[in-house]
Design an enzyme around this catalytic site. Structure first.
Site, mmCIF file in Angstrom:
data_model
loop_
_atom_site.group_PDB
_atom_site.id
_atom_site.type_symbol
_atom_site.label_atom_id
_atom_site.label_comp_id
_atom_site.label_asym_id
_atom_site.label_seq_id
_atom_site.Cartn_x
_atom_site.Cartn_y
_atom_site.Cartn_z
ATOM 1 N N PRO A 161 0.846 -1.040 0.068
ATOM 2 C CA PRO A 161 -0.382 0.111 0.173
ATOM 3 C C PRO A 161 0.691 1.389 0.194
ATOM 4 C CG PRO A 161 0.142 -1.289 1.846
ATOM 5 C CD PRO A 161 1.440 -1.966 1.245
ATOM 6 N N GLU A 162 0.267 1.894 -0.589
ATOM 7 C CA GLU A 162 1.350 3.610 -0.998
ATOM 8 C C GLU A 162 -0.251 4.548 -0.086
ATOM 9 O OE1 GLU A 162 1.500 4.781 -4.850
ATOM 10 O OE2 GLU A 162 1.523 2.546 -5.252
#
Length: 274
Positions: free
Chosen positions: A2-3
């Site tokens: 995830p960013e």
DNA sequence: ACAGGAACCTGATAGC
DNA sequence: TGCTATCAGGTTCCTG
């Protein structure tokens, strides 16, 4: 995995579930994910604590507890946080489980086991180097055009490397780097200091726009990202280049290319991005 | 000081 | 079908 938009989506979906809940025991199936303190201290310190609030800094999640400690979680590539209601099936890659006094649990699952967890006194968070050295993040007051310009002007490396550098800008990862450069019309392998002022302006607003839209759409589910309730994101529908190798550019119809830049798979339109 | 590449892990998928 | 190669949303450490 995830960013910043994915981590923010997890934070929002998880916060409403866990704020005010008290942790009883912890099941640790893979101890090496806990970087600090020792296994025994970790379990003992967290036992009986109540979660006051959940914050995010770039890609880090910070669980503030009522005992002056903070549980810090970084999901790296494949980490997930699942809120599991009593009796519900568990994730097959479940690695660490926090059991609440209400019978539900918070499950840290991770396929590739690259994630990291810390339990630190709130006053000692600066001992986590990756957290303390983070640059300003998109959409924040500190992430100004002037800041990005000064950064870009002194870098001789590729612009994509700069976007991925968490000490320069916190929270951008591979998907949003490619998408930002696509929206700004800039080739990912361009040497940063060769960008014009106009290009830096475009890039600055592209980064903010892409990250903002990513959050609004609940993140990008390209493979296995889910929020705390198991829901997929929607931003994958909006991607212009990432994961679209060989597909026509949505602007000009040219085939989207995939190469390697900064050691990462990189997607761009060879016609629109110069 | 900075840039590039390997290392850390496991699994999914594409290609032969 | 089955084997092999490639790829994966991230960060850190080492080398030059």
């Amino acid at each position: 995995m995830p960013e910043m938009p994915e981590v923010e989506t997890i934070r929002r979906s998880l916060a409403v579930r866990i704020q005010g809940l008290t942790i009883k025991e912890t099941t640790i199936k893979l101890a090496r994910l806990i970087k600090w303190p020792t296994l025994h201290e970790f379990s003992a310190s967290i036992y009986g604590s109540t979660i006051i609030r959940l914050e995010r800094r770039a890609k880090y999640l910070l669980f503030y507890l009522d005992n002056e400690k903070v549980l810090v979680v970084h999901l790296r590539m494949t980490g997930r946080l699942n809120y599991v209601s009593e009796g519900k099936p568990k994730d097959p890659y479940s690695r660490i489980i926090f059991h609440f006094t209400n019978g539900d649990s918070l499950e840290y699952a991770d396929t590739r086991t690259l994630g990291t967890l810390y339990l630190m006194p709130a006053t000692e968070l600066n001992r986590i180097y990756g957290l303390i050295s983070l640059g300003p993040e998109p959409l924040s007051d500190e992430f100004t055009f002037d800041y990005l310009l000064s950064l870009v002007l002194k870098r001789k490396g590729k612009i994509k490397s700069l976007l991925l550098n968490q000490k320069a800008i916190g929270g951008i990862g591979n998907i949003y780097a490619d998408e930002s450069l696509s929206l700004a019309g800039i080739h990912p392998a361009r040497v940063a200091c060769t960008l014009t002022v106009i290009e830096v302006e475009k890039l600055h607003s592209a980064i903010n726009e892409v990250i903002k839209k990513g959050i609004e759409e609940g993140g990008t589910t390209f493979r296995d990202y889910r929020d705390a309730d198991g829901n997929k994101g929607r931003f994958q529908q909006e991607l212009t280049v990432y994961g679209r190798k060989g597909d026509p550019c949505k602007t000009c119809g040219t085939d989207v290319m995939r190469t390697e830049v900064a050691g990462r798979g990189t997607h761009f339109c060879p016609n629109c991005q110069k």
